[in-house]
Design a protein around this motif. Structure first.
Motif, PDB file in Angstrom:
ATOM      1  N   CYS A 192       0.842  -1.193   0.000  1.00  0.00           N
ATOM      2  CA  CYS A 192       0.000   0.000   0.000  1.00  0.00           C
ATOM      3  C   CYS A 192       0.881   1.248   0.000  1.00  0.00           C
ATOM      4  O   CYS A 192       1.972   1.257   0.582  1.00  0.00           O
ATOM      5  CB  CYS A 192      -0.916   0.018   1.222  1.00  0.00           C
ATOM      6  SG  CYS A 192      -2.565  -0.640   0.918  1.00  0.00           S
ATOM      7  N   TYR A 193       0.344   2.300  -0.619  1.00  0.00           N
ATOM      8  CA  TYR A 193       1.038   3.587  -0.667  1.00  0.00           C
ATOM      9  C   TYR A 193       0.016   4.687  -0.367  1.00  0.00           C
ATOM     10  O   TYR A 193      -1.098   4.658  -0.890  1.00  0.00           O
ATOM     11  CB  TYR A 193       1.670   3.808  -2.036  1.00  0.00           C
ATOM     12  CG  TYR A 193       2.641   2.720  -2.441  1.00  0.00           C
ATOM     13  CD1 TYR A 193       3.983   2.791  -2.090  1.00  0.00           C
ATOM     14  CD2 TYR A 193       2.207   1.613  -3.166  1.00  0.00           C
ATOM     15  CE1 TYR A 193       4.881   1.792  -2.453  1.00  0.00           C
ATOM     16  CE2 TYR A 193       3.092   0.608  -3.539  1.00  0.00           C
ATOM     17  CZ  TYR A 193       4.420   0.703  -3.170  1.00  0.00           C
ATOM     18  OH  TYR A 193       5.293  -0.302  -3.527  1.00  0.00           O
ATOM     19  N   VAL A 194       0.421   5.645   0.454  1.00  0.00           N
ATOM     20  CA  VAL A 194      -0.498   6.693   0.899  1.00  0.00           C
ATOM     21  C   VAL A 194       0.127   8.051   0.597  1.00  0.00           C
ATOM     22  O   VAL A 194       1.333   8.262   0.790  1.00  0.00           O
ATOM     23  CB  VAL A 194      -0.790   6.581   2.404  1.00  0.00           C
ATOM     24  CG1 VAL A 194      -1.773   7.673   2.834  1.00  0.00           C
ATOM     25  CG2 VAL A 194      -1.345   5.207   2.734  1.00  0.00           C
ATOM     26  N   ILE A 195      -0.703   8.980   0.134  1.00  0.00           N
ATOM     27  CA  ILE A 195      -0.248  10.325  -0.180  1.00  0.00           C
ATOM     28  C   ILE A 195      -1.419  11.286   0.022  1.00  0.00           C
ATOM     29  O   ILE A 195      -2.582  10.869   0.066  1.00  0.00           O
ATOM     30  CB  ILE A 195       0.281  10.401  -1.638  1.00  0.00           C
ATOM     31  CG1 ILE A 195       1.061  11.696  -1.871  1.00  0.00           C
ATOM     32  CG2 ILE A 195      -0.866  10.257  -2.629  1.00  0.00           C
ATOM     33  CD1 ILE A 195       1.801  11.729  -3.203  1.00  0.00           C
ATOM     34  N   ARG A 217      -9.158  -0.315   6.186  1.00  0.00           N
ATOM     35  CA  ARG A 217      -9.773  -1.520   5.632  1.00  0.00           C
ATOM     36  C   ARG A 217      -9.028  -2.006   4.384  1.00  0.00           C
ATOM     37  O   ARG A 217      -8.922  -3.207   4.128  1.00  0.00           O
ATOM     38  CB  ARG A 217     -11.230  -1.252   5.292  1.00  0.00           C
ATOM     39  CG  ARG A 217     -12.044  -2.496   4.941  1.00  0.00           C
ATOM     40  CD  ARG A 217     -13.418  -2.105   4.457  1.00  0.00           C
ATOM     41  NE  ARG A 217     -14.087  -1.236   5.401  1.00  0.00           N
ATOM     42  CZ  ARG A 217     -15.148  -0.490   5.109  1.00  0.00           C
ATOM     43  NH1 ARG A 217     -15.644  -0.507   3.884  1.00  0.00           N
ATOM     44  NH2 ARG A 217     -15.704   0.277   6.016  1.00  0.00           N
ATOM     45  N   LEU A 218      -8.493  -1.058   3.610  1.00  0.00           N
ATOM     46  CA  LEU A 218      -7.773  -1.412   2.388  1.00  0.00           C
ATOM     47  C   LEU A 218      -6.343  -1.868   2.683  1.00  0.00           C
ATOM     48  O   LEU A 218      -5.862  -2.843   2.098  1.00  0.00           O
ATOM     49  CB  LEU A 218      -7.751  -0.211   1.439  1.00  0.00           C
ATOM     50  CG  LEU A 218      -6.965  -0.394   0.128  1.00  0.00           C
ATOM     51  CD1 LEU A 218      -7.641  -1.438  -0.752  1.00  0.00           C
ATOM     52  CD2 LEU A 218      -6.832   0.938  -0.603  1.00  0.00           C
ATOM     53  N   CYS A 219      -5.664  -1.165   3.582  1.00  0.00           N
ATOM     54  CA  CYS A 219      -4.224  -1.382   3.790  1.00  0.00           C
ATOM     55  C   CYS A 219      -3.879  -2.077   5.098  1.00  0.00           C
ATOM     56  O   CYS A 219      -2.693  -2.290   5.376  1.00  0.00           O
ATOM     57  CB  CYS A 219      -3.486  -0.045   3.727  1.00  0.00           C
ATOM     58  SG  CYS A 219      -3.659   0.815   2.147  1.00  0.00           S
ATOM     59  N   GLY A 220      -4.870  -2.386   5.915  1.00  0.00           N
ATOM     60  CA  GLY A 220      -4.579  -3.047   7.186  1.00  0.00           C
ATOM     61  C   GLY A 220      -3.843  -4.364   6.971  1.00  0.00           C
ATOM     62  O   GLY A 220      -4.164  -5.135   6.068  1.00  0.00           O
ATOM     63  N   ARG A 221      -2.811  -4.605   7.789  1.00  0.00           N
ATOM     64  CA  ARG A 221      -1.988  -5.823   7.735  1.00  0.00           C
ATOM     65  C   ARG A 221      -1.203  -5.951   6.428  1.00  0.00           C
ATOM     66  O   ARG A 221      -0.842  -7.054   6.025  1.00  0.00           O
ATOM     67  CB  ARG A 221      -2.849  -7.075   7.956  1.00  0.00           C
ATOM     68  CG  ARG A 221      -3.550  -7.102   9.312  1.00  0.00           C
ATOM     69  CD  ARG A 221      -4.318  -8.382   9.496  1.00  0.00           C
ATOM     70  NE  ARG A 221      -4.990  -8.408  10.796  1.00  0.00           N
ATOM     71  CZ  ARG A 221      -5.735  -9.416  11.239  1.00  0.00           C
ATOM     72  NH1 ARG A 221      -5.876 -10.502  10.481  1.00  0.00           N
ATOM     73  NH2 ARG A 221      -6.309  -9.358  12.424  1.00  0.00           N
ATOM     74  N   LYS A 222      -0.979  -4.837   5.760  1.00  0.00           N
ATOM     75  CA  LYS A 222      -0.137  -4.841   4.561  1.00  0.00           C
ATOM     76  C   LYS A 222       0.999  -3.834   4.758  1.00  0.00           C
ATOM     77  O   LYS A 222       0.846  -2.852   5.495  1.00  0.00           O
ATOM     78  CB  LYS A 222      -0.947  -4.462   3.317  1.00  0.00           C
ATOM     79  CG  LYS A 222      -2.094  -5.399   2.996  1.00  0.00           C
ATOM     80  CD  LYS A 222      -2.826  -4.947   1.749  1.00  0.00           C
ATOM     81  CE  LYS A 222      -4.002  -5.869   1.429  1.00  0.00           C
ATOM     82  NZ  LYS A 222      -5.090  -5.729   2.412  1.00  0.00           N
ATOM     83  N   GLU A 223       2.109  -4.063   4.095  1.00  0.00           N
ATOM     84  CA  GLU A 223       3.189  -3.077   4.117  1.00  0.00           C
ATOM     85  C   GLU A 223       2.674  -1.788   3.486  1.00  0.00           C
ATOM     86  O   GLU A 223       2.169  -1.787   2.375  1.00  0.00           O
ATOM     87  CB  GLU A 223       4.397  -3.589   3.334  1.00  0.00           C
ATOM     88  CG  GLU A 223       5.127  -4.744   3.998  1.00  0.00           C
ATOM     89  CD  GLU A 223       6.382  -5.128   3.230  1.00  0.00           C
ATOM     90  OE1 GLU A 223       7.012  -4.236   2.634  1.00  0.00           O
ATOM     91  OE2 GLU A 223       6.722  -6.329   3.205  1.00  0.00           O
ATOM     92  N   THR A 224       2.802  -0.697   4.236  1.00  0.00           N
ATOM     93  CA  THR A 224       2.264   0.578   3.780  1.00  0.00           C
ATOM     94  C   THR A 224       3.364   1.634   3.817  1.00  0.00           C
ATOM     95  O   THR A 224       4.105   1.725   4.802  1.00  0.00           O
ATOM     96  CB  THR A 224       1.080   1.026   4.657  1.00  0.00           C
ATOM     97  OG1 THR A 224       0.085  -0.010   4.665  1.00  0.00           O
ATOM     98  CG2 THR A 224       0.459   2.302   4.134  1.00  0.00           C
ATOM     99  N   TYR A 225       3.453   2.424   2.752  1.00  0.00           N
ATOM    100  CA  TYR A 225       4.510   3.425   2.626  1.00  0.00           C
ATOM    101  C   TYR A 225       3.897   4.771   2.283  1.00  0.00           C
ATOM    102  O   TYR A 225       2.847   4.860   1.638  1.00  0.00           O
ATOM    103  CB  TYR A 225       5.506   3.015   1.540  1.00  0.00           C
ATOM    104  CG  TYR A 225       6.204   1.707   1.829  1.00  0.00           C
ATOM    105  CD1 TYR A 225       7.386   1.674   2.553  1.00  0.00           C
ATOM    106  CD2 TYR A 225       5.658   0.499   1.400  1.00  0.00           C
ATOM    107  CE1 TYR A 225       8.022   0.466   2.832  1.00  0.00           C
ATOM    108  CE2 TYR A 225       6.281  -0.704   1.674  1.00  0.00           C
ATOM    109  CZ  TYR A 225       7.459  -0.712   2.389  1.00  0.00           C
ATOM    110  OH  TYR A 225       8.069  -1.917   2.679  1.00  0.00           O
ATOM    111  N   ARG A 226       4.591   5.813   2.718  1.00  0.00           N
ATOM    112  CA  ARG A 226       4.140   7.168   2.423  1.00  0.00           C
ATOM    113  C   ARG A 226       4.853   7.677   1.169  1.00  0.00           C
ATOM    114  O   ARG A 226       6.028   7.404   0.958  1.00  0.00           O
ATOM    115  CB  ARG A 226       4.429   8.103   3.610  1.00  0.00           C
ATOM    116  CG  ARG A 226       3.782   9.475   3.474  1.00  0.00           C
ATOM    117  CD  ARG A 226       3.909  10.259   4.752  1.00  0.00           C
ATOM    118  NE  ARG A 226       3.139   9.649   5.821  1.00  0.00           N
ATOM    119  CZ  ARG A 226       1.846   9.825   6.007  1.00  0.00           C
ATOM    120  NH1 ARG A 226       1.151  10.585   5.166  1.00  0.00           N
ATOM    121  NH2 ARG A 226       1.231   9.255   7.024  1.00  0.00           N
TER     122      ARG A 226
END
Length: 267
Positions: A158-161, A215-224
């Motif tokens: 996952c990636y968040v911005i 809900r989308l990124c829970g328990r997944k590697e997530t990066y900013r």
């Protein structure tokens, strides 16, 4: 002559009473024991009332928890799965890619869009494209939080911005656009724009980003992510550590290129 005497009747009654009392057995009970025997029923009643109050309070707390849990489940799960048909769209558009146009000509993009006006967010699902060169992805645009999340299905990351409102249409405007496309009264412009993003760090607490992104990124590697300042055209062959996601969220197709900071293309 004989002497006749009369005994008072009270004496006879008294003697008879004494004889009756003599037949009775008197049992003496200590005063402390009498007090305890009298107080036992009172304590039992108090204990029963206290137990009933505790049970009532516990039942109220339990029922309140169940009601809140039911409201949460209904709001964030059931309603989202029962969206009216007018807020669910299947899109298929043709566009000309800037990089591959001379070779492949016009290309086709497919996606499904879910729009929630009440919670002010959009969810886009992009399947694996037929022509390749782009990853399958799920995208959340949360206008309430001002965030966008990309889940790259190919990488399982996952990636968040921050939400780019200059590109992403608000839910109501996008719904109207897609409704016109569904009716055939309007077709999006068939061109593509590119935006390049770079990874700047990992996110360890996804819950703080809101329920939809969690809900989308829970328990997944997530990066900013952050936007790269370069405005030059991106050549995919020169960016082996970048992955692209093509999607429609306006009157044009957007290619989002996500690159590793250390190994991505130079600015």
């Amino acid at each position: 002559m004989g002497k006749i005497t009369f005994q008072p009747s009270g004496v006879v009654q008294k003697s008879e009473k004494d004889e009756k009392d003599a037949d009775k057995t008197e049992i003496l009970v200590p005063l402390q024991q009498q007090h305890e025997e009298l107080s036992v029923p009172v304590r039992s009643r108090k204990a029963a009332v206290g137990g009933l109050c505790c049970m009532t309070f516990g039942s109220v707390v339990l029922m309140s928890g169940l009601v809140l849990a039911s409201i949460y489940f209904y709001r964030y799960y059931y309603i989202n799965q029962q969206l009216p048909r007018q807020n669910l769209f299947q899109c298929r558009v043709l566009y000309e890619g800037t990089v591959y146009a001379p070779v492949r000509g016009r290309q086709e993009l497919e996606e499904s869009v879910e729009i929630n006006l009440e919670d002010n967010y959009e969810k886009i699902n992009v399947p694996v494209p037929h022509f390749g060169g782009s990853d399958a992805a799920d995208i959340i645009h949360d206008f309430h939080r001002g965030l966008t999340a990309y889940y790259d299905i190919t990488l399982d990351k996952c990636y968040v911005i921050e939400l780019n409102t200059s590109i992403v249409m608000p839910p109501r405007n996008l719904r109207d656009l897609l409704a016109n496309v569904r009716r055939g009264t309007y077709l999006p412009q068939t061109y593509i724009i590119q935006e390049e993003m770079v990874v700047v760090g990992q996110v360890y607490s996804v819950q703080q980003l809101g329920v939809f992104i969690d809900r989308l990124c829970g328990r997944k590697e997530t990066y900013r992510l952050k936007h790269r300042s370069s405005r030059r055209r991106i050549e995919k062959r020169g960016a082996p550590n970048c992955h692209s996601i093509r999607h429609l969220e306006n009157t044009f197709v957007v290619e989002t290129l996500i690159c590793d900071q250390a190994k991505g293309p130079s600015q």
